[in-house]
Every structure is written in C-alpha cells, then in structure tokens.
Design a protein around this motif. Structure first.
Motif, PDB file in Angstrom:
ATOM      1  N   VAL A  57      40.181  54.487   9.733  1.00  0.00           N
ATOM      2  CA  VAL A  57      39.517  53.874   8.588  1.00  0.00           C
ATOM      3  C   VAL A  57      39.554  52.370   8.827  1.00  0.00           C
ATOM      4  CG1 VAL A  57      39.614  53.400   6.109  1.00  0.00           C
ATOM      5  CG2 VAL A  57      40.050  55.708   6.936  1.00  0.00           C
ATOM      6  N   ALA A  58      38.375  51.739   8.815  1.00  0.00           N
ATOM      7  CA  ALA A  58      38.253  50.291   9.003  1.00  0.00           C
ATOM      8  C   ALA A  58      38.012  49.646   7.648  1.00  0.00           C
ATOM      9  CB  ALA A  58      37.104  49.978   9.954  1.00  0.00           C
ATOM     10  N   ILE A  59      38.779  48.591   7.375  1.00  0.00           N
ATOM     11  CA  ILE A  59      38.666  47.860   6.109  1.00  0.00           C
ATOM     12  C   ILE A  59      38.588  46.379   6.428  1.00  0.00           C
ATOM     13  CG2 ILE A  59      39.746  47.357   3.878  1.00  0.00           C
ATOM     14  CD1 ILE A  59      41.388  50.005   4.313  1.00  0.00           C
ATOM     15  N   GLY A  86      36.568  51.370   2.552  1.00  0.00           N
ATOM     16  CA  GLY A  86      36.935  51.664   3.929  1.00  0.00           C
ATOM     17  C   GLY A  86      35.873  52.502   4.603  1.00  0.00           C
ATOM     18  N   LEU A  87      35.646  52.257   5.879  1.00  0.00           N
ATOM     19  CA  LEU A  87      34.705  53.025   6.677  1.00  0.00           C
ATOM     20  C   LEU A  87      35.489  54.050   7.482  1.00  0.00           C
ATOM     21  CD1 LEU A  87      31.972  53.626   8.068  1.00  0.00           C
ATOM     22  CD2 LEU A  87      32.510  51.743   9.653  1.00  0.00           C
ATOM     23  N   LEU A  88      35.254  55.336   7.220  1.00  0.00           N
ATOM     24  CA  LEU A  88      35.891  56.403   7.977  1.00  0.00           C
ATOM     25  C   LEU A  88      35.148  56.577   9.294  1.00  0.00           C
ATOM     26  CD1 LEU A  88      37.971  58.720   8.164  1.00  0.00           C
ATOM     27  CD2 LEU A  88      36.283  60.171   7.006  1.00  0.00           C
ATOM     28  N   ILE A  89      35.873  56.463  10.396  1.00  0.00           N
ATOM     29  CA  ILE A  89      35.298  56.659  11.723  1.00  0.00           C
ATOM     30  C   ILE A  89      35.916  57.933  12.290  1.00  0.00           C
ATOM     31  CG2 ILE A  89      34.911  55.688  14.017  1.00  0.00           C
ATOM     32  CD1 ILE A  89      35.461  52.908  12.750  1.00  0.00           C
ATOM     33  N   GLU A  90      35.101  58.959  12.352  1.00  0.00           N
ATOM     34  CA  GLU A  90      35.551  60.265  12.836  1.00  0.00           C
ATOM     35  C   GLU A  90      35.608  60.269  14.364  1.00  0.00           C
ATOM     36  OE1 GLU A  90      36.585  62.784  11.078  1.00  0.00           O
ATOM     37  OE2 GLU A  90      35.739  62.539   9.083  1.00  0.00           O
ATOM     38  N   LEU A 106      39.658  42.187  10.091  1.00  0.00           N
ATOM     39  CA  LEU A 106      39.314  43.604  10.044  1.00  0.00           C
ATOM     40  C   LEU A 106      40.556  44.416  10.356  1.00  0.00           C
ATOM     41  CD1 LEU A 106      37.128  45.864   9.881  1.00  0.00           C
ATOM     42  CD2 LEU A 106      36.864  45.577  12.361  1.00  0.00           C
ATOM     43  N   MET A 107      41.003  45.231   9.390  1.00  0.00           N
ATOM     44  CA  MET A 107      42.174  46.078   9.567  1.00  0.00           C
ATOM     45  C   MET A 107      41.724  47.510   9.827  1.00  0.00           C
ATOM     46  SD  MET A 107      45.389  46.833   7.026  1.00  0.00           S
ATOM     47  CE  MET A 107      44.390  47.587   5.754  1.00  0.00           C
TER      48      MET A 107
END
Length: 135
Positions: A57-59, A86-90, A106-107
């Motif tokens: 997850v990118a925040i 948050g952006l979920l990156i599968e 960017l965390m």
C-alpha cells in the motif's frame, strides 16, 4: 485492471489530523516492512518493477506523485496526492512512480520483508509471466 484506493479514516480538529494504519483492518494484510521515498529529483522515475507475490500500500505523506500501473493488459496513470488515501498494489502489477513534487514523501507498507527473488525487473519477463508464457 481494477485499482483499489483505500480510504483511510482521518481524525482531527483544529489541532491537526491523525490517520491510524492497522494491519488486517484498514491495511488488508500483515505489515512486515515499511519504507519511504523523499528528496526525489524532478524528472526522475522510480520503480520499474513488479512483484511475484508481494502486496503493498503506497501512501503519499506529503506532496504528490504519479503512478504508472500495468497489469500486462491495461495501463493506468494515477495521481496520488491525499495522505488519507492508500493505493493497493497487488502482485504482478508493474509500477513506476514519477512527477514527484519537490516536497513529496511517499511511504510504502509491504506484507513481507525485502526479497530480491520476488522482483520482476525486466518488463519483457513480466509480460511473459502475466501471459502465462515461460522461456
């Protein structure tokens, strides 16, 4: 490709805001690794890989950046600029980050520890894997 943006509950008042991140609650996996990017120069692109199994997850904690996401069938460009999202990156999603604001932090939260063998660093190899082709 279905992109999942996770809305994170923001708490706050006149003193400021707070967002809590909790594994298996608002973050849909156990958190084993946290890292963050900052001080990225204008014009620089980061990422250029996919993971075989890792979920992330990118925040964006401050500022903004753009993501290029590619699942081998569809490509999406996305602006990330909200610290309460948050952006979920599968797994098996090629990702690149670019157009970082000067103040961008960017965390990224990951469901496993760093493992080089989980990385797909050549786009051609990534495409072959998502299309079920092996060399």
């Amino acid at each position: 490709m279905q992109i999942k943006l996770i809305q994170l509950q923001k708490h706050g008042d006149e003193r400021g805001a707070l967002v809590a991140l909790e594994e298996n609650k608002n973050i849909p996996f156990p958190i084993k690794r946290v890292y963050y990017l900052f001080g990225t120069q204008q014009g620089v692109r980061r990422g250029f890989h996919a993971h075989k199994q890792l979920k992330q997850v990118a925040i964006v904690m401050r500022g903004y950046c753009r993501f290029h996401l590619d699942d081998g069938k569809e490509k999406i460009e996305l602006l990330l600029d909200n610290p309460a999202q948050g952006l979920l990156i599968e797994p098996l999603v090629w990702h690149e980050m670019y157009d970082f604001s000067e103040d961008c932090v960017l965390m990224v939260l990951a469901d496993d520890y760093y493992c080089e063998s989980d990385y797909l660093r050549k786009h051609e190899e990534f495409i072959n894997i998502v299309n079920g082709e092996t060399k």
